[in-house]
Design an enzyme around this catalytic site. Structure first.
Site, PDB file in Angstrom:
ATOM      1  N   LYS A 474       0.831  -1.211   0.000  1.00  0.00           N
ATOM      2  CA  LYS A 474       0.000   0.000   0.000  1.00  0.00           C
ATOM      3  C   LYS A 474       0.867   1.263   0.000  1.00  0.00           C
ATOM      4  O   LYS A 474       0.526   2.255  -0.643  1.00  0.00           O
ATOM      5  CB  LYS A 474      -0.991   0.001   1.178  1.00  0.00           C
ATOM      6  CG  LYS A 474      -0.410   0.061   2.554  1.00  0.00           C
ATOM      7  CD  LYS A 474      -1.512  -0.080   3.603  1.00  0.00           C
ATOM      8  CE  LYS A 474      -0.968   0.070   5.018  1.00  0.00           C
ATOM      9  NZ  LYS A 474      -0.555   1.442   5.336  1.00  0.00           N
ATOM     10  N   TYR A 475       1.994   1.216   0.703  1.00  0.00           N
ATOM     11  CA  TYR A 475       2.912   2.355   0.724  1.00  0.00           C
ATOM     12  C   TYR A 475       3.519   2.569  -0.666  1.00  0.00           C
ATOM     13  O   TYR A 475       3.542   3.694  -1.192  1.00  0.00           O
ATOM     14  CB  TYR A 475       4.013   2.103   1.757  1.00  0.00           C
ATOM     15  CG  TYR A 475       5.065   3.185   1.839  1.00  0.00           C
ATOM     16  CD1 TYR A 475       4.766   4.439   2.371  1.00  0.00           C
ATOM     17  CD2 TYR A 475       6.359   2.951   1.393  1.00  0.00           C
ATOM     18  CE1 TYR A 475       5.742   5.431   2.452  1.00  0.00           C
ATOM     19  CE2 TYR A 475       7.338   3.927   1.475  1.00  0.00           C
ATOM     20  CZ  TYR A 475       7.021   5.168   2.004  1.00  0.00           C
ATOM     21  OH  TYR A 475       7.986   6.143   2.083  1.00  0.00           O
ATOM     22  N   VAL A 476       3.994   1.481  -1.294  1.00  0.00           N
ATOM     23  CA  VAL A 476       4.617   1.585  -2.612  1.00  0.00           C
ATOM     24  C   VAL A 476       3.592   1.992  -3.663  1.00  0.00           C
ATOM     25  O   VAL A 476       3.895   2.791  -4.570  1.00  0.00           O
ATOM     26  CB  VAL A 476       5.291   0.246  -2.986  1.00  0.00           C
ATOM     27  CG1 VAL A 476       5.767   0.269  -4.441  1.00  0.00           C
ATOM     28  CG2 VAL A 476       6.472  -0.036  -2.058  1.00  0.00           C
TER      29      VAL A 476
END
Length: 542
Positions: A474-476
């Site tokens: 989700k961060y990437v």
């Protein structure tokens, strides 16, 4: 066979291996506060929002033993004419829960012994939203027929389990040694236990059976809860993350009696920053006779990471022509954003320190810049909300007339989360801050730059978009979207003297990343927040 013996045998026979019981409940901040007061576990991670913001969780989290306490309300396993006592309770804390989390507790009877009148159970607590396991473990119940159960009828007036408030200890991992020990006195008073049951029922989402008090002798269970207090307040104290615990009781503690919980360090792992503790529950009135013991594993986290001071930043100055420029840095109340704001201010720019929840941190940064003889203001606002962004930009324009440089740095979090434990809502929340936030801020600022004849926008991405590690999907994903937004805007406004670019730094050691493993921490230290701030400011000359 007597009628009494028949009732005794029939009731126990009705318990069947494979039988399950479950209940739903919701965690709230009010429950977290009350649980902290009752158990004496006032660890800052649970009770103090500013401190929790600087943890890897970025918000207050519930005590690990709070959801476990709902085992006391699984009355499908209680018998009308028997008292039960907990002889064993283990818990493995796999994920956090926070205010608003809806949870389901499910327990299953796995074994029963007719001779000893004892049953073994396994349980799991999961989030309703995504079925992520929060806690799992085992417990054993001893069933004692009511005519054979002897309970001390003495009374105690303490409203909390601890007889004296604990001051939170601050033990760094490096300073902890094997055999280090601490202890405290507690009393499982009926008043405190009744308060605990009321707290739990307030969070319950379904009907409850009101016959709890007469059938469950909870003194052992409440003693087990206090292992959380030992971890959070004694050893290691402030920087602890509770990993797991196994409580075993040879005898039953009594209501309204005084006991000592004594614990000491038995093991220390330098590679994982984990320590093991052995605790005992001792009868103060009988020469500290040991009634039960617990084995605990807990991680000792790094303390809040201090960013370079304004004085330290000033030693890294270059000769950029930024005097008087107005710079907005989003998410600037800590970490890379904080250092970037200081770095621009050190070059003579007028800096806007944007914050969401970190008002006091932002004020401290502004005060530090003022003391260094430069200009800065703190402006709050959630960059994912259009109205907040409009108000923030107008506040800046009212103060300084325009915005020359925008640094979109705000991010929700950067914790590793297994893909199968995520929901689209988790992705959406990250993208709302990273992508939508950058979009809203750019949409408001670009007209100002067009009016002034040019400007700069620098978006903070990550090298993870090119080398994604496991469990950071989700961060990437959100950072990759930010790269796409940057490139598209750069192409559209290139001929209008608005330079739009991004930087993709390696992860650095900040509060956002300090939960990494020891090996990863060494890599994080290779790049400093000032290195990232330099990379951002270098974009102004490109």
């Amino acid at each position: 066979m007597s009628e009494t013996q028949n009732i005794k045998n029939t009731e126990f026979d009705n318990l069947a291996v494979g039988q399950t019981s479950s209940l739903d409940f919701c965690i709230t901040d009010a429950m977290i506060d009350q649980f902290g007061e009752l158990t004496g576990d006032k660890s800052l991670l649970h009770m103090d929002t500013p401190f929790a913001r600087r943890s890897q969780f970025r918000e207050r989290v519930a005590h690990g033993m709070l959801p476990v306490s709902y085992l006391l309300l699984l009355d499908d396993f209680f018998l009308p004419n028997h008292h039960i006592t907990f002889q064993k309770l283990s818990a493995s804390f796999k994920n956090i829960c926070v205010d608003g989390d809806q949870l389901t507790l499910t327990a299953k009877l796995t074994a029963k012994d007719e001779k000893s009148q004892k049953c073994d159970f396994e349980y799991a607590i999961e989030k309703v939203k995504n079925k992520t396991i929060v806690t799992s473990g085992l417990f054993s119940l001893k069933y004692v027929f009511r005519d054979s159960f002897h309970e001390d009828k003495s009374s105690a007036k303490n409203e909390m389990f601890l007889l004296k408030d604990l001051s939170p200890s601050v033990h760094s991992f490096e300073d902890i040694e094997k055999q280090d020990s601490e202890s405290f006195i507690f009393c499982p008073s009926t008043i405190a236990i009744q308060s605990l049951i009321k707290l739990l029922r307030d969070g319950q989402r379904s009907d409850f059976n009101d016959s709890y008090e007469s059938r469950c002798h909870a003194a052992n269970f409440c003693a087990a809860l206090l292992t959380s207090s030992f971890v959070g307040m004694c050893i290691p104290g402030r920087d602890a993350t509770f990993l797991d615990v196994l409580n075993l009781f040879d005898q039953s503690l009594q209501y309204n009696q005084t006991y000592r919980l004594n614990g000491s360090v038995t093991f220390k792992s330098y590679s994982t920053r984990v320590i093991s503790l052995k605790t005992s529950f001792q009868d103060v009135s009988h020469d500290d006779h040991i009634l039960g013991e617990a084995v605990i594993n807990t991680k000792v986290n790094l303390p809040p990471i201090r960013m370079p001071s304004f004085k330290e930043v000033k030693t890294q100055l270059t000769n950029f022509n930024l005097k008087g420029k107005v710079v907005l840095v989003t998410g600037a109340s800590r970490g890379i954003g904080e250092t970037t704001a200081k770095f621009f201010a050190a070059h003579g720019a007028r800096v806007v320190v944007n914050y969401f929840k970190g008002q006091e941190d932002a004020k401290d940064i502004v005060n530090e810049i003022h003391q260094g003889g430069e200009q800065a203001i703190a402006v709050g606002g959630d960059v994912s909300l259009e109205e907040d962004v409009k108000v923030m930009i107008q506040t800046i324009v009212d103060q300084w007339g325009t915005i020359d440089i925008l640094v979109n740095n705000a991010v929700r979090d950067a914790r590793a989360v297994p893909f199968l434990e995520t929901t689209w809502e988790d992705y959406q929340k990250d993208m709302d801050v990273t992508i939508k936030g950058a979009y809203l801020c750019s949409r408001e600022v670009i007209p100002l730059m067009l009016k002034e004849g040019g400007g700069h926008i620098i978006n903070v991405s990550t090298h993870y978009t090119e080398e994604p590690p496991a469990q950071f999907t989700k961060y990437v994903t959100s950072k990759s979207g930010l790269v796409g937004l940057t490139r598209s805007l750069a192409s559209e406004f290139k001929g209008k003297n608005i330079n739009i670019n991004f930087v993709s730094p390696r992860m650095v050691l900040t509060d956002l990343s300090k939960s990494a493993s020891s090996a990863q921490l060494e890599t994080l230290r290779e790049t400093s927040p000032i290195d990232v701030a330099k990379a951002i400011i270098n974009q102004i000359t490109i």
